[in-house]
Motif scaffolding. Structure first.
Motif, PDB file in Angstrom:
ATOM      1  N   MET A 196     -10.289   3.676   2.397  1.00  0.00           N
ATOM      2  CA  MET A 196      -9.950   2.910   0.528  1.00  0.00           C
ATOM      3  C   MET A 196      -9.019   1.074   1.092  1.00  0.00           C
ATOM      4  O   MET A 196      -9.707   0.323   1.346  1.00  0.00           O
ATOM      5  N   VAL A 197      -8.529   1.685   2.313  1.00  0.00           N
ATOM      6  CA  VAL A 197      -7.866   0.944   2.498  1.00  0.00           C
ATOM      7  C   VAL A 197      -8.038   0.307   3.606  1.00  0.00           C
ATOM      8  O   VAL A 197      -8.141  -1.156   3.578  1.00  0.00           O
ATOM      9  N   LEU A 198      -9.062   1.263   4.553  1.00  0.00           N
ATOM     10  CA  LEU A 198      -9.688   0.564   5.527  1.00  0.00           C
ATOM     11  C   LEU A 198     -11.037  -0.706   4.800  1.00  0.00           C
ATOM     12  O   LEU A 198     -11.710  -1.916   5.407  1.00  0.00           O
ATOM     13  N   ALA A 199     -11.628   0.342   3.772  1.00  0.00           N
ATOM     14  CA  ALA A 199     -12.690  -0.675   3.099  1.00  0.00           C
ATOM     15  C   ALA A 199     -11.878  -2.054   2.155  1.00  0.00           C
ATOM     16  O   ALA A 199     -12.784  -3.349   2.588  1.00  0.00           O
ATOM     17  N   PHE A 200     -10.690  -2.388   1.487  1.00  0.00           N
ATOM     18  CA  PHE A 200      -9.939  -3.129   1.267  1.00  0.00           C
ATOM     19  C   PHE A 200      -9.202  -4.089   2.441  1.00  0.00           C
ATOM     20  O   PHE A 200      -9.865  -5.687   2.387  1.00  0.00           O
ATOM     21  N   SER A 201      -9.093  -3.505   4.152  1.00  0.00           N
ATOM     22  CA  SER A 201      -9.249  -5.025   4.954  1.00  0.00           C
ATOM     23  C   SER A 201      -8.577  -3.940   5.996  1.00  0.00           C
ATOM     24  O   SER A 201      -7.304  -3.402   6.086  1.00  0.00           O
ATOM     25  N   PRO A 202      -9.847  -4.185   6.967  1.00  0.00           N
ATOM     26  CA  PRO A 202      -9.510  -3.342   8.540  1.00  0.00           C
ATOM     27  C   PRO A 202      -8.333  -4.010   8.694  1.00  0.00           C
ATOM     28  O   PRO A 202      -7.621  -3.296   9.749  1.00  0.00           O
ATOM     29  N   LYS A 203      -7.598  -5.545   8.872  1.00  0.00           N
ATOM     30  CA  LYS A 203      -6.161  -5.430   9.451  1.00  0.00           C
ATOM     31  C   LYS A 203      -4.807  -5.296   8.846  1.00  0.00           C
ATOM     32  O   LYS A 203      -4.338  -4.522   9.100  1.00  0.00           O
ATOM     33  N   VAL A 204      -5.006  -5.135   7.444  1.00  0.00           N
ATOM     34  CA  VAL A 204      -4.134  -3.311   6.323  1.00  0.00           C
ATOM     35  C   VAL A 204      -4.177  -2.934   6.910  1.00  0.00           C
ATOM     36  O   VAL A 204      -2.773  -1.746   7.070  1.00  0.00           O
ATOM     37  N   PHE A 205      -5.435  -2.019   7.100  1.00  0.00           N
ATOM     38  CA  PHE A 205      -5.817  -0.998   7.806  1.00  0.00           C
ATOM     39  C   PHE A 205      -4.517  -0.370   8.949  1.00  0.00           C
ATOM     40  O   PHE A 205      -3.855   0.675   9.143  1.00  0.00           O
ATOM     41  N   LEU A 206      -5.103  -1.649  10.063  1.00  0.00           N
ATOM     42  CA  LEU A 206      -3.958  -1.680  10.904  1.00  0.00           C
ATOM     43  C   LEU A 206      -2.561  -1.766  10.810  1.00  0.00           C
ATOM     44  O   LEU A 206      -1.876  -0.940  11.703  1.00  0.00           O
ATOM     45  N   ALA A 207      -2.025  -2.537  10.113  1.00  0.00           N
ATOM     46  CA  ALA A 207      -0.501  -2.915   9.675  1.00  0.00           C
ATOM     47  C   ALA A 207      -0.476  -1.715   8.952  1.00  0.00           C
ATOM     48  O   ALA A 207       1.259  -1.260   9.400  1.00  0.00           O
ATOM     49  N   ILE A 208      -0.821  -0.845   8.395  1.00  0.00           N
ATOM     50  CA  ILE A 208       0.035   0.344   8.115  1.00  0.00           C
ATOM     51  C   ILE A 208      -0.187   1.234   9.321  1.00  0.00           C
ATOM     52  O   ILE A 208       0.702   2.760   9.684  1.00  0.00           O
ATOM     53  N   VAL A 209      -1.361   1.534  10.022  1.00  0.00           N
ATOM     54  CA  VAL A 209      -1.300   2.596  10.470  1.00  0.00           C
ATOM     55  C   VAL A 209      -0.818   3.026  11.862  1.00  0.00           C
ATOM     56  O   VAL A 209      -0.206   4.007  12.045  1.00  0.00           O
ATOM     57  N   ILE A 210      -0.328   1.758  12.337  1.00  0.00           N
ATOM     58  CA  ILE A 210       0.141   2.099  14.214  1.00  0.00           C
ATOM     59  C   ILE A 210       1.101   1.592  13.411  1.00  0.00           C
ATOM     60  O   ILE A 210       1.890   3.174  14.124  1.00  0.00           O
ATOM     61  N   PRO A 211       2.562   1.184  13.156  1.00  0.00           N
ATOM     62  CA  PRO A 211       3.385   1.241  12.400  1.00  0.00           C
ATOM     63  C   PRO A 211       4.158   3.049  11.882  1.00  0.00           C
ATOM     64  O   PRO A 211       4.352   3.761  12.179  1.00  0.00           O
ATOM     65  N   ALA A 212       3.359   3.568  10.611  1.00  0.00           N
ATOM     66  CA  ALA A 212       2.969   4.757  10.584  1.00  0.00           C
ATOM     67  C   ALA A 212       2.791   5.854  11.481  1.00  0.00           C
ATOM     68  O   ALA A 212       3.843   6.789  11.749  1.00  0.00           O
ATOM     69  N   VAL A 213       1.588   5.488  12.734  1.00  0.00           N
ATOM     70  CA  VAL A 213       1.656   6.359  13.801  1.00  0.00           C
ATOM     71  C   VAL A 213       3.281   6.655  14.856  1.00  0.00           C
ATOM     72  O   VAL A 213       3.617   7.556  15.190  1.00  0.00           O
ATOM     73  N   ALA A 214       3.771   5.154  15.101  1.00  0.00           N
ATOM     74  CA  ALA A 214       5.010   5.195  15.634  1.00  0.00           C
ATOM     75  C   ALA A 214       6.397   5.544  15.466  1.00  0.00           C
ATOM     76  O   ALA A 214       6.789   6.912  15.442  1.00  0.00           O
ATOM     77  N   VAL A 252       8.466   8.943  16.446  1.00  0.00           N
ATOM     78  CA  VAL A 252       9.565   8.864  16.643  1.00  0.00           C
ATOM     79  C   VAL A 252      10.301  10.219  15.961  1.00  0.00           C
ATOM     80  O   VAL A 252      10.991  10.779  16.246  1.00  0.00           O
ATOM     81  N   LEU A 253       9.578  10.006  14.288  1.00  0.00           N
ATOM     82  CA  LEU A 253      10.343  11.428  13.471  1.00  0.00           C
ATOM     83  C   LEU A 253       9.664  12.481  13.874  1.00  0.00           C
ATOM     84  O   LEU A 253      10.447  14.052  13.576  1.00  0.00           O
ATOM     85  N   ASN A 254       8.352  12.456  14.825  1.00  0.00           N
ATOM     86  CA  ASN A 254       7.507  14.109  15.187  1.00  0.00           C
ATOM     87  C   ASN A 254       7.789  14.791  13.693  1.00  0.00           C
ATOM     88  O   ASN A 254       7.505  15.711  13.409  1.00  0.00           O
ATOM     89  N   THR A 255       7.106  13.860  13.150  1.00  0.00           N
ATOM     90  CA  THR A 255       7.080  14.397  12.408  1.00  0.00           C
ATOM     91  C   THR A 255       5.279  13.550  10.829  1.00  0.00           C
ATOM     92  O   THR A 255       5.287  12.264  11.367  1.00  0.00           O
ATOM     93  N   GLY A 256       4.622  14.469  10.867  1.00  0.00           N
ATOM     94  CA  GLY A 256       3.114  13.604   9.991  1.00  0.00           C
ATOM     95  C   GLY A 256       3.585  13.129   8.917  1.00  0.00           C
ATOM     96  O   GLY A 256       2.682  12.628   8.123  1.00  0.00           O
ATOM     97  N   VAL A 257       4.758  13.900   8.027  1.00  0.00           N
ATOM     98  CA  VAL A 257       4.733  13.166   6.182  1.00  0.00           C
ATOM     99  C   VAL A 257       5.349  12.544   5.880  1.00  0.00           C
ATOM    100  O   VAL A 257       4.657  11.601   5.671  1.00  0.00           O
ATOM    101  N   VAL A 258       5.568  11.570   7.131  1.00  0.00           N
ATOM    102  CA  VAL A 258       5.792  10.098   7.475  1.00  0.00           C
ATOM    103  C   VAL A 258       4.467   8.963   7.005  1.00  0.00           C
ATOM    104  O   VAL A 258       4.686   8.158   6.488  1.00  0.00           O
ATOM    105  N   VAL A 259       3.601   9.628   8.059  1.00  0.00           N
ATOM    106  CA  VAL A 259       2.037   8.865   7.322  1.00  0.00           C
ATOM    107  C   VAL A 259       1.973   8.773   5.852  1.00  0.00           C
ATOM    108  O   VAL A 259       1.957   7.419   5.719  1.00  0.00           O
ATOM    109  N   PRO A 260       1.754   9.529   5.090  1.00  0.00           N
ATOM    110  CA  PRO A 260       1.111   9.553   3.755  1.00  0.00           C
ATOM    111  C   PRO A 260       2.156   8.667   3.255  1.00  0.00           C
ATOM    112  O   PRO A 260       1.926   8.027   2.056  1.00  0.00           O
TER     113      PRO A 260
END
Length: 189
Positions: A112-130, A134-142
């Motif tokens: 849904m985010v990607l369809a709204f805006s690929p730039k917003v998708f990247l602006a969320i995914v890149i820091p979320a993965v970082a 850093v925190l060694n947990t996937g729960v921070v992504v959602p």
């Protein structure tokens, strides 16, 4: 009426479960193995990384299709695409054809985010993965995605309806991952 059709189309597309399909193909019920969810992570755990990656891509794509299909079918309806994308997440998590037991919705939310805006998708995914690294947990992504997406919709000049849908979808996504957050905070993740 067009808003209702957008929600219905999105929900039905969300109900399509590539994880359930791949599980059946391998004679496995993913709801009874691994984490018990019909999503990319559990598919990767039970069937391997390649199958998990395929499920993730397909779960993203079904939300992208729902968003663009309804935005194209109902261009005069404010937020039709966003409503379909949000309903797709709901269908992914609670698929009517699978006794309302699906995944947790992160990949479909990403679609849904990607369809709204690929730039917003990247602006969320890149820091979320970082943050995940850093925190060694996937729960921070959602959690990160659920909080930041409505902000980006507002910053990009989204309509009030789009912002409300983004807040609702983000809140729903966070709610679907509360159990994982509790495990992380208790030191069990």
């Amino acid at each position: 009426m067009q808003s209702i059709l957008s929600v219905l189309i999105g929900y039905l597309l969300g109900c399509m479960s590539p994880a359930a399909f791949l599980g059946r193909k391998h004679n496995k019920d993913l709801r009874k193995e691994g984490t018990g969810n019909l999503g990319a992570t559990n598919t990767a755990i039970v069937l391997g990384f390649g199958s998990g990656a395929l499920v993730m891509v397909l779960d993203i794509l079904k939300a992208v299709v729902a968003y663009h299909l309804c935005a194209g079918l109902f261009p005069e309806t404010d937020g039709a695409g966003m409503a379909a994308g949000a309903a797709c997440i709901l269908g992914h998590c609670f698929p009517v054809f699978l006794k309302f037991r699906g995944g947790k919705g992160l990949a479909s939310f990403g679609g849904m985010v990607l369809a709204f805006s690929p730039k917003v998708f990247l602006a969320i995914v890149i820091p979320a993965v970082a943050l995940m690294v850093v925190l060694n947990t996937g729960v921070v992504v959602p959690l990160f995605a659920g909080v930041t997406f409505p902000v980006f919709v507002w910053l990009k000049g989204g309509t009030l309806r789009q912002i409300i849908i983004a807040v609702a979808a983000g809140t729903f996504l966070i709610g679907m991952h509360i159990g994982n957050l509790k495990k992380f905070l208790a030191g069990k993740d």
